[in-house]
Design an enzyme around this catalytic site. Structure first.
Site, short mmCIF file in Angstrom:
data_model
loop_
_atom_site.label_atom_id
_atom_site.label_comp_id
_atom_site.label_asym_id
_atom_site.label_seq_id
_atom_site.Cartn_x
_atom_site.Cartn_y
_atom_site.Cartn_z
N ASP A 83 39.77 32.19 -11.17
CA ASP A 83 39.60 31.95 -9.74
C ASP A 83 40.67 32.78 -9.02
O ASP A 83 41.83 32.76 -9.40
CB ASP A 83 39.78 30.46 -9.43
CG ASP A 83 39.64 30.18 -7.95
OD1 ASP A 83 38.65 30.63 -7.36
OD2 ASP A 83 40.53 29.52 -7.40
N THR A 118 41.99 32.75 -5.78
CA THR A 118 43.00 32.04 -5.00
C THR A 118 43.79 31.09 -5.89
O THR A 118 43.21 30.24 -6.55
CB THR A 118 42.35 31.26 -3.86
OG1 THR A 118 41.53 32.14 -3.09
CG2 THR A 118 43.40 30.63 -2.97
N ASP A 148 42.48 25.91 -9.59
CA ASP A 148 43.40 24.90 -9.07
C ASP A 148 42.79 24.07 -7.95
O ASP A 148 43.40 23.13 -7.48
CB ASP A 148 44.69 25.57 -8.55
CG ASP A 148 44.42 26.51 -7.36
OD1 ASP A 148 43.24 26.80 -7.10
OD2 ASP A 148 45.40 26.93 -6.73
#
Length: 805
Positions: free
Chosen positions: A321, A323, A561
């Site tokens: 991911d 970000t 996250d």
């Protein structure tokens, strides 16, 4: 939102229902300190312990009460009865090995428990009119717990306040669609917030909560699939079944056919059975895993399931991911571009009001809050929190002039129709690796499902993302190790590609918009195999992409996250969460990077490869012993002659050619890429090696039986056969120790020197009943061992060509 604006927003309309999509009950101050103390005294507290590892009692029980310890224990007791104690040395070795296993796992438990406390969620609880973070175990019945995006529901409760609260219950029900919650509705522990916020009252705590009841049935200390453990268990099962008929055959042969005394027959039977058990292999695997956990723990990496380090070492695709993984969480507003001759001052006030309207802003909104101050005169009447599925957030305001307006802030390619001329400029900005948000004025009410339709673009907010400095080296490591990295993000594909390009990811120059991905699994998998960067990916698509890659036989790791990563993390072969991520992601991930450093992943991969590669090496040693022990037992029974060895001989050989060297080899550095089919890869070497070694030892034994005669003949025959067996076994060790380093050569030489010391030291000769008689037969034993060594070299090279791994 200002405190005054929030208070006004929370007042219900005359009809009794709250205005718009904001539906909050009157704010409650929560329990008082006295009420909390009263509930603690009654035991109404969330006292479920965090199970990061097995308890001490469970560790001791698991290491002591094993099937093979039971077998060895029975044989040890038998030897203690018939004597002498030298033949019971194998029993003391088992005690030592079990002790080592317990100590290492207790060390791993301490590491796990300490790290689990660091990574444990701290819910926000309202008490005495103030909100504060407390430990999960300090929550009591009737506590008011506040919720925001990414927060996990830690106990069962009833919704008290909502602000467009959407909860994902997929971990409990399997239903992937979020559930919109209203005041009075129930929430279950184990679910998590995907959008909006609110508060709920705890109605069930401790072991009464739903998630705690599930945890009682399947605690957190569970094992992901481990090919090592499964393969070793399979091998041990077959060994167990071979031992029973072999033991019966040996005892009957020695008692009835050879007429040996009972105690002598029992000693020879035990000598034939004990080496069949690769008891140290199970222990060594556990120790290797435990030491791996300790090593990673020092790097602030929490391994929630021990074999997860093995799983990550087998991974050939890692989905990242953007970000929070490739970029740091924070962002900065680099430019504001007002469209259609708009008033920049007015736009800045709108953005400031939007930032203030969300009590739990995400990273993009935090950057806007920092850049655009709040005008206290703006009053929020409705708010729509950001959702990964929508790709935008919104709010309705009354401005200082009394005018009402509704605004949306989100992805330009979602809020603008396809072909809009403004998208070209946005693509140029995205191509520079910048993140662009569109501020648009909506014509419809905020609670209209089509609120984004025909929204009027007003301004572009250009955000600059902070790249993680360690990301380029980590991506380069994965490329060198043959692990393909796929960047999967909800952001614009061109922007994600630009960021990945700055980090040096191969294939970043051809980003794919996930909205154009085919729905069919096979077709999607084909696109995923070709591409490296994917943007505008929805949470459900992330899950589908993991499944598509797995359908092609890939072992997939997923990092993330945010709440939008949870579904994919759960379905991936290995889920990796950042420590600063949401509690939901930390709960489903097998590995949590508590230092939030993507650079820790290579350490996890390297640790897993060390464990797998080294255990595969030493497993060949253990199973070669099993094979030659079975062969010797069969040959002895067929020839109707005494078993050549006593337990003490095989204890000595096992210690010098397997036990001690295996311990060092299992903990050595090893960068070999993990490969599948553990059992097949080990047995293709162990079977021929065991057959050659056993045949060589038996040939020496038969030759010695024809050469020696007299009262001490059996002892001389045994010594000659032991010499051949040791030399052949040490040669196998020398093969497995390759490629040679100074310490590996020293290890092999030290084991050989230790055996020479036993042969030349009088009291050790007597203790182990080893004494070479004459020179002819010992040299013949050496010659046979040399022939065996040549056959071993030829066989191993033939196996490499004929049965490649």
């Amino acid at each position: 939102m200002t405190e005054r604006a929030r208070t006004e927003t929370e007042q219900p309309e005359p009809g009794g229902e709250p205005a718009g999509r904001t539906a909050r009950a009157p704010v409650s101050p929560g329990l008082t300190a006295a009420e909390v103390a009263e509930r603690v005294a009654r035991g109404e507290v969330n006292d479920v312990p965090v199970r990061s590892s097995r308890s001490t009692v469970e560790i001791v029980r698991a290491n002591v009460f094993t099937r093979f310890n039971a077998i060895i224990g029975v044989l040890f007791v038998i030897i203690l009865i018939v004597g002498p104690i030298q033949d019971g040395l194998f029993g003391f070795v088992i005690v030592a090995n079990t002790g080592i296993g317990i100590i290492q796992e207790l060390r791993a438990k301490k590491t796990l428990d300490n790290l689990a406390v660091i990574g444990e969620a701290r819910p926000t609880v309202r008490r005495d009119g103030a909100a504060a973070e407390i430990l999960t175990s300090e929550v009591v019945l009737d506590d008011i717990i506040e919720l925001g995006p990414g927060d996990k529901v830690i106990v069962d409760g009833e919704v008290l306040e909502t602000d467009s609260l959407e909860i994902d219950e997929s971990l409990l029900t399997g239903e992937a669609d979020p559930v919109v919650k209203k005041p009075g509705e129930a929430v279950m522990s184990g679910s998590f917030v995907v959008a909006g916020g609110g508060a709920f009252t705890a109605t069930k705590v401790g072991r009464q909560a739903y998630a705690a009841q599930l945890a009682e049935e399947a605690s957190r200390f569970t094992l992901v699939h481990s090919e090592l453990r499964t393969g070793i268990s399979q091998i041990l099962k077959y060994v167990t079944w071979m031992m029973i008929p072999t033991a019966i055959g040996l005892i009957l042969s020695h008692l009835l056919t050879l007429g040996l005394p009972g105690d002598a027959a029992i000693r020879r039977m035990v000598a034939g059975i004990v080496p069949m058990i690769p008891e140290g292999l199970v222990l060594l695997t556990s120790v290797a895993f435990a030491i791996g956990v300790i090593r990673l723990g020092r790097k602030k990496c929490l391994v929630q399931e021990l074999p997860a380090i093995e799983g990550l070492a087998r991974v050939d695709v890692v989905c990242l991911d953007k970000t929070g993984t490739l970029t740091e969480g924070g962002m900065d507003v680099s430019a504001l571009r007002v469209l259609e001759d708009g008033d920049e001052r007015y736009v800045r006030q709108v953005l400031g009001a939007l930032g203030d309207s969300d009590p739990r802003p995400n990273a993009s909104l935090k950057a806007i809050i920092n850049a655009f101050p709040v005008n206290e005169a703006w009053r929020c009447t409705q708010s729509l929190p950001f959702s990964s599925a929508r790709k935008y957030s919104g709010a309705s305001f009354n401005d200082p002039d009394g005018e009402s307006s509704t605004w949306l802030l989100g992805a330009p390619d979602v809020l603008l129709p396809a072909g809009d001329p403004g998208l070209a400029e946005i693509d140029d900005l995205n191509a520079q690796g910048l993140r662009v948000l569109l501020l648009a004025r909506a014509e419809r009410e905020l609670d209209d499902p089509d609120v984004a339709r025909r929204a009027r673009p007003t301004a572009l907010v250009v955000l600059e993302q902070r790249l993680r400095p360690e990301a380029p080296d980590t991506l380069r490591y994965f490329e060198e190790q043959g692990v393909r990295a796929k960047v999967i993000s909800g952001d614009n594909a061109v922007s994600v590609g630009a960021v990945a390009g700055k980090l040096g990811l191969p294939g970043a120059d051809a980003p794919v918009d996930a909205r154009r991905l085919p729905g069919d699994t096979d077709a999607m998998a084909a696109v995923l195999d070709e591409g490296a960067v994917f943007g505008r990916v929805t949470p459900q698509q992330k899950r589908d992409m993991v499944a598509a890659l797995q359908s092609r036989g890939h072992n997939v790791a997923m990092t993330g996250d945010g709440v939008n990563d949870v579904l994919a993390l759960k379905d991936a072969d290995i889920g990796v969460s950042m420590g600063s991520g949401s509690e939901a992601t930390r709960a489903v991930a097998q590995i949590v990077l508590l230092n939030n450093s993507f650079a820790t992943l290579p350490s996890v991969v390297a640790e897993g490869r060390r464990v797998i590669g080294n255990i595969t090496r030493v497993a060949t040693l253990f199973l070669t012993k099993t094979v030659y022990s079975v062969l010797l037992a069969i040959l002895v029974a067929c020839w109707q002659i005494p078993y050549p060895y006593l337990p003490r001989h095989l204890t000595l050989l096992s210690t010098l050619t397997i036990g001690v060297p295996a311990f060092f080899l299992a903990l050595a550095p090893n960068k070999e890429r993990a490969r599948p089919h553990f059992v097949r890869r080990v047995m293709r070497y162990a079977v021929p090696s065991g057959l050659i070694t056993g045949a060589a030892a038996f040939a020496t034994y038969l030759l010695a039986r024809g050469y020696y005669s007299g009262p001490g003949a059996l002892s001389a025959e045994t010594s000659a056969a032991t010499l051949t067996l040791f030399l052949a076994a040490i040669w196998i060790l020398a093969i497995i120790a390759r490629p040679y380093t100074w310490w590996r050569i020293g290890l092999v030489l030290a084991m050989g020197l230790a055996f020479v010391v036993v042969l030349v030291t009088p009291w050790l000769q007597a203790f182990f009943a080893l004494r070479l008689v004459g020179t002819t037969m010992p040299w013949a034993a050496v010659a046979i061992a040399v022939v065996a060594a040549v056959l071993l070299e030829i066989t191993w090279r033939w196996v490499d060509r004929r049965f490649p791994a």
